[in-house]
Structure formats: structure tokens, C-alpha cells
Design a protein around this motif. Structure first.
Motif, PDB file in Angstrom:
ATOM      1  N   LEU A 182     -50.040  12.352  11.944  1.00  0.00           N
ATOM      2  CA  LEU A 182     -49.167  11.301  11.703  1.00  0.00           C
ATOM      3  C   LEU A 182     -48.575  10.722  13.103  1.00  0.00           C
ATOM      4  CD1 LEU A 182     -46.625  12.952   9.179  1.00  0.00           C
ATOM      5  CD2 LEU A 182     -47.968  10.872   8.921  1.00  0.00           C
ATOM      6  N   GLN A 230     -44.900   8.682  16.487  1.00  0.00           N
ATOM      7  CA  GLN A 230     -43.615   9.438  16.486  1.00  0.00           C
ATOM      8  C   GLN A 230     -42.318   8.758  16.960  1.00  0.00           C
ATOM      9  OE1 GLN A 230     -43.446  12.394  14.533  1.00  0.00           O
ATOM     10  NE2 GLN A 230     -45.575  11.910  13.807  1.00  0.00           N
ATOM     11  N   ASN A 273     -48.928  12.041  18.749  1.00  0.00           N
ATOM     12  CA  ASN A 273     -49.180  12.052  17.177  1.00  0.00           C
ATOM     13  C   ASN A 273     -48.869  13.384  16.741  1.00  0.00           C
ATOM     14  OD1 ASN A 273     -50.021   9.432  16.863  1.00  0.00           O
ATOM     15  ND2 ASN A 273     -52.114   9.898  16.386  1.00  0.00           N
ATOM     16  N   ALA A 304     -49.736  16.748  10.337  1.00  0.00           N
ATOM     17  CA  ALA A 304     -49.070  16.522   8.985  1.00  0.00           C
ATOM     18  C   ALA A 304     -49.342  17.851   8.066  1.00  0.00           C
ATOM     19  CB  ALA A 304     -49.758  15.504   8.098  1.00  0.00           C
ATOM     20  N   GLY A 348     -47.121   9.842   5.250  1.00  0.00           N
ATOM     21  CA  GLY A 348     -46.531   8.625   6.065  1.00  0.00           C
ATOM     22  C   GLY A 348     -46.464   7.400   5.033  1.00  0.00           C
ATOM     23  N   CYS A 378     -52.822   9.108   9.986  1.00  0.00           N
ATOM     24  CA  CYS A 378     -51.537   8.439   8.971  1.00  0.00           C
ATOM     25  C   CYS A 378     -50.568   7.778   9.873  1.00  0.00           C
ATOM     26  CB  CYS A 378     -51.189   9.363   8.174  1.00  0.00           C
ATOM     27  SG  CYS A 378     -52.330  10.174   7.220  1.00  0.00           S
ATOM     28  N   ASP A 379     -50.218   6.654   9.300  1.00  0.00           N
ATOM     29  CA  ASP A 379     -49.103   5.874  10.013  1.00  0.00           C
ATOM     30  C   ASP A 379     -47.803   5.976   9.283  1.00  0.00           C
ATOM     31  OD1 ASP A 379     -47.719   3.731  11.205  1.00  0.00           O
ATOM     32  OD2 ASP A 379     -48.670   2.053  10.355  1.00  0.00           O
ATOM     33  N   THR A 380     -46.978   6.413  10.383  1.00  0.00           N
ATOM     34  CA  THR A 380     -45.578   6.709  10.127  1.00  0.00           C
ATOM     35  C   THR A 380     -44.700   5.423   9.830  1.00  0.00           C
ATOM     36  OG1 THR A 380     -44.841   6.601  12.240  1.00  0.00           O
ATOM     37  CG2 THR A 380     -45.407   8.956  11.372  1.00  0.00           C
TER      38      THR A 380
END
Length: 125
Positions: free
Chosen positions: A31, A34, A46, A49, A98, A120-122
Motif C-alpha cells: 500500500l 503512506q 509503501n 497490506a 486501498g 495498491c493506491d491508498t
């Protein structure tokens, strides 16, 4: 006599030895970002997850990132890692974490474990 018989059955019927999968996928779901601002003196790496669903689908012919029928799913460990057995073939791997996760292509060959990282994009900007 009964106790001796039960001990014998327990010794013979214990856990079966586990075999390494002949082929499969291993990877990590990450993820990021941050933090909203990152610079050289204060990097914002990152993070793994944990406890998210990983989905493996057949790769549609002609497009490396087109997912077809789902063939497997698993959940990541505390460190964001996952591993599962799949037959040799071309796959698309993604996760439910995310805001969104990328579709990653993976090619699995017999007798080998393919490695994949799923970013994965937060949504943090």
C-alpha cells in the motif's frame, strides 16, 4: 488393549507430509503512498497490506492486463505476503486493498513459483 490400539492408529493416521506445490504464485501486496509529502531526507515507503484478498484470474489472450475467469483467491499474511498453487499458465493478479490495486501479469511454468508484487493506491496525496 483399547488404549494401545488408539495409540497405534494415532501414530499411523497422523498428519500427512505436505508437498511443495509443483507450480504457483508467491508475492506481496503493498500500500502506498503512506504520506502526502515525501522527500529524500524523509522517505515514505509503501507498507505491506495485511489481511487483504488476492485474486488470481486467467489472462485473456492479447492483453497482458485483461482478467478473465477467476481461478483462485487467498488472503495476505501479516507481512502482506501470499502464496498459492496454480497450474502453469498466464494469469492476472490483483488485490482488494486501498482505493485500487494494479492488475499485474504473471506467467507460471511447471515446477516453479512465479513472484509478483501487487501495488495498491491508498489515495493519499
Amino acid at each position: 488393549m483399547l488404549a494401545a490400539g488408539l495409540l497405534t492408529l494415532a501414530a499411523c493416521g497422523g498428519e500427512q507430509p505436505t508437498e511443495e506445490p509443483d507450480s504457483g504464485l508467491r508475492g506481496i501486496v503493498q500500500l502506498g503512498p503512506q504520506c502526502a509529502v515525501e522527500n529524500a531526507t524523509d522517505p515514505c515507503d509503501n507498507q505491506p497490506a495485511a489481511g487483504v484478498t488476492v485474486i488470481v484470474s486467467e489472462q485473456l489472450p492479447g492483453d497482458a492486463y485483461a482478467a478473465g475467469e477467476e481461478v483462485a483467491r487467498t488472503t495476505t499474511a501479516d507481512d502482506g505476503s501470499f502464496e498459492l498453487a496454480v497450474e502453469p499458465g498466464a494469469y492476472v493478479v490483483t488485490a482488494e486493498a486501498g482505493m485500487s490495486c494494479e492488475l499485474m501479469d504473471a506467467r507460471v511454468v511447471r515446477g516453479a513459483i512465479a513472484e509478483v508484487v501487487v501495488p495498491c493506491d491508498t489515495g493519499i496525496r
